[in-house]
Design an enzyme around this catalytic site. Structure first.
Site, PDB file in Angstrom:
ATOM      1  N   GLY A 179       3.017  -1.058   4.240  1.00 25.50           N
ATOM      2  CA  GLY A 179       3.036   0.372   3.918  1.00 25.50           C
ATOM      3  C   GLY A 179       4.445   0.832   3.600  1.00 25.50           C
TER       4      GLY A 179
ATOM      5  N   GLU B  12      -5.164  -4.808  10.613  1.00 27.43           N
ATOM      6  CA  GLU B  12      -4.156  -3.758  10.791  1.00 27.43           C
ATOM      7  C   GLU B  12      -4.439  -3.007  12.088  1.00 27.43           C
ATOM      8  OE1 GLU B  12      -2.253  -2.663   6.751  1.00 27.43           O
ATOM      9  OE2 GLU B  12      -3.877  -1.270   7.146  1.00 27.43           O
TER      10      GLU B  12
ATOM     11  N   GLY C 116       2.671   2.535  10.752  1.00 30.70           N
ATOM     12  CA  GLY C 116       3.611   3.646  10.588  1.00 30.70           C
ATOM     13  C   GLY C 116       4.319   4.048  11.871  1.00 30.70           C
TER      14      GLY C 116
ATOM     15  N   ASN D 107       0.873  -1.174   0.000  1.00 27.76           N
ATOM     16  CA  ASN D 107       0.000   0.000   0.000  1.00 27.76           C
ATOM     17  C   ASN D 107       0.911   1.225   0.000  1.00 27.76           C
ATOM     18  OD1 ASN D 107      -1.751   2.072   0.475  1.00 27.76           O
ATOM     19  ND2 ASN D 107      -2.354   1.405   2.546  1.00 27.76           N
ATOM     20  N   TRP D 108       0.998   1.857  -1.168  1.00 28.84           N
ATOM     21  CA  TRP D 108       1.942   2.977  -1.303  1.00 28.84           C
ATOM     22  C   TRP D 108       1.412   4.260  -0.674  1.00 28.84           C
ATOM     23  CZ3 TRP D 108       4.142   2.714  -7.018  1.00 28.84           C
ATOM     24  CH2 TRP D 108       4.774   1.476  -7.197  1.00 28.84           C
ATOM     25  N   LYS D 109       0.142   4.255  -0.276  1.00 32.38           N
ATOM     26  CA  LYS D 109      -0.477   5.457   0.319  1.00 32.38           C
ATOM     27  C   LYS D 109      -0.244   6.658  -0.610  1.00 32.38           C
ATOM     28  CE  LYS D 109      -0.076   3.250   4.753  1.00 32.38           C
ATOM     29  NZ  LYS D 109      -0.015   3.361   6.204  1.00 32.38           N
TER      30      LYS D 109
ATOM     31  N   HIS E 174      -9.479   1.279   4.841  1.00 37.01           N
ATOM     32  CA  HIS E 174      -8.212   1.476   5.557  1.00 37.01           C
ATOM     33  C   HIS E 174      -8.450   2.425   6.732  1.00 37.01           C
ATOM     34  CE1 HIS E 174      -4.103   2.595   6.479  1.00 37.01           C
ATOM     35  NE2 HIS E 174      -3.740   1.495   5.849  1.00 37.01           N
TER      36      HIS E 174
ATOM     37  N   SER F 211       3.691  -1.917  10.284  1.00 35.25           N
ATOM     38  CA  SER F 211       5.132  -1.967  10.475  1.00 35.25           C
ATOM     39  C   SER F 211       5.756  -3.325  10.116  1.00 35.25           C
ATOM     40  CB  SER F 211       5.501  -1.572  11.912  1.00 35.25           C
ATOM     41  OG  SER F 211       5.087  -0.238  12.175  1.00 35.25           O
TER      42      SER F 211
ATOM     43  N   GLU G 150      -6.790   4.788   7.862  1.00 34.51           N
ATOM     44  CA  GLU G 150      -6.542   6.206   7.590  1.00 34.51           C
ATOM     45  C   GLU G 150      -7.776   6.862   6.972  1.00 34.51           C
ATOM     46  OE1 GLU G 150      -2.900   5.499   5.472  1.00 34.51           O
ATOM     47  OE2 GLU G 150      -1.929   5.020   7.377  1.00 34.51           O
TER      48      GLU G 150
HETATM   49  P1  13P Z   1       3.196   0.582   7.659  1.00 32.84           P
HETATM   50  O1  13P Z   1       3.715  -0.704   7.068  1.00 32.84           O
HETATM   51  O2  13P Z   1       3.913   1.788   7.143  1.00 32.84           O
HETATM   52  O3  13P Z   1       3.086   0.520   9.149  1.00 32.84           O
HETATM   53  O4  13P Z   1       1.677   0.751   7.103  1.00 32.84           O
HETATM   54  C1  13P Z   1       0.796  -0.310   7.230  1.00 32.84           C
HETATM   55  C2  13P Z   1      -0.437  -0.008   6.452  1.00 32.84           C
HETATM   56  O5  13P Z   1      -1.199   0.866   6.807  1.00 32.84           O
HETATM   57  C3  13P Z   1      -0.687  -0.787   5.243  1.00 32.84           C
HETATM   58  O6  13P Z   1      -1.977  -0.580   4.751  1.00 32.84           O
END
Ligand code: 13P
Length: 253
Positions: free
Chosen positions: A236, A169, A175, A9-11, A97, A215, A99
């Site tokens: 992520g 998650e 993150g 997931n590149w966000k 997600h 993470s 976020e």
């Molecule tokens: P991180 O791997 O940066 O913690 O993010 C996880 C995430 O939200 C994947 O969708």
């Protein structure tokens, strides 16, 4: 037999030019890996170029999107329909997600509409669920996730559920560099599989992939993926480095 899925997931990172660079670097590192599915989920603006590149390379890497709007078309300024994604060769769509649930205030019922819209368009949703640290400390992690599963999945048919991927998650691990222990991940993923069995029966529960995200890095992926109910990862930060993402995929392959 569940084929593990490692999805990046590149966000909101990588413009379309940087995305093409990243996929060009990633493809040779992962194209020989067996027994595993790999997907990248770039931002909307990079989907067309990444799709073309994956096709030109005949890459086994699948294309995913990070979100969708649950309507076929219409006056929804700024939104993207399931059909638009499908036409680009998108196979997976991340839905719900944390976020988006937190920052954009997406409700459980809106997330449920998205899951259905993705399936109706012939793609596979990756439904994200997970609790905050406050909820975990209050002993409410399982009930929070159960509520999210009920809202998003309970009305699906067995066949639709069979196409859906779930990603656990924990919000406190996203993150933050704070990973759930393999035991934490197993406890929740096992709970999710039990919920699936109660709702959809043993066959669907046994074939549904339940990922872990939060993470995930090259140095912790193998121990997380070794858990019996962890069928892959939603990655992520580490998916933005081709070498790290490939190392995570290798540790599962
Ligand atoms: P991180 O791997 O940066 O913690 O993010 C996880 C995430 O939200 C994947 O969708």
């Amino acid at each position: 037999m569940r084929i593990p899925l490692i999805a990046g997931n590149w966000k909101m990172y990588k413009n379309h030019l940087e995305a093409v660079e990243l996929v060009s670097e990633l493809h040779p590192l992962v194209s020989g890996l067996a027994g595993i599915e790999i997907a990248v989920c770039p931002p909307f603006t990079a989907l067309a170029d990444v799709s073309r590149l994956l096709g030109d390379l005949r890459s086994p890497v699948k294309l995913g999107a990070q979100d969708v709007y649950p309507a076929a078309e219409g006056a929804f300024t700024g939104e993207i329909s399931p059909g638009m994604l499908k036409a680009l060769g998108v196979e997976y769509v991340i839905v719900g997600h944390s976020e988006r649930r937190e920052i954009l205030k997406e409700s459980d019922s809106f997330v449920a509409e998205k899951v259905k819209a993705v399936l109706d368009a012939g793609m596979k949703p990756i439904l994200c669920v997970g609790e905050t640290d406050t909820e975990r400390e209050a002993g409410k992690a399982l009930s929070k996730v159960e509520g999210q599963l009920e809202a998003a999945l309970a009305s699906l048919s067995r066949e639709e559920m069979g196409l859906t991927v779930i990603a656990y998650e924990p919000i406190w691990a996203i993150g933050t560099g704070k990973t759930a222990t393999p035991e934490d991940a197993q406890e929740m993923n096992g709970f999710i599989r039990g919920w699936l069995e109660g709702r959809f029966g043993a066959e669907v529960a046994g074939s549904t992939r339940i990922l872990y995200g939060g993470s995930v890095k090259p140095d912790n992926a193998a121990e997380l993926m070794a858990m019996p109910d962890v069928d892959g990862a939603l990655v992520g930060g580490a998916s933005l480095q081709a070498k790290d993402f490939a190392a995570i995929a290798r540790s599962v392959s």
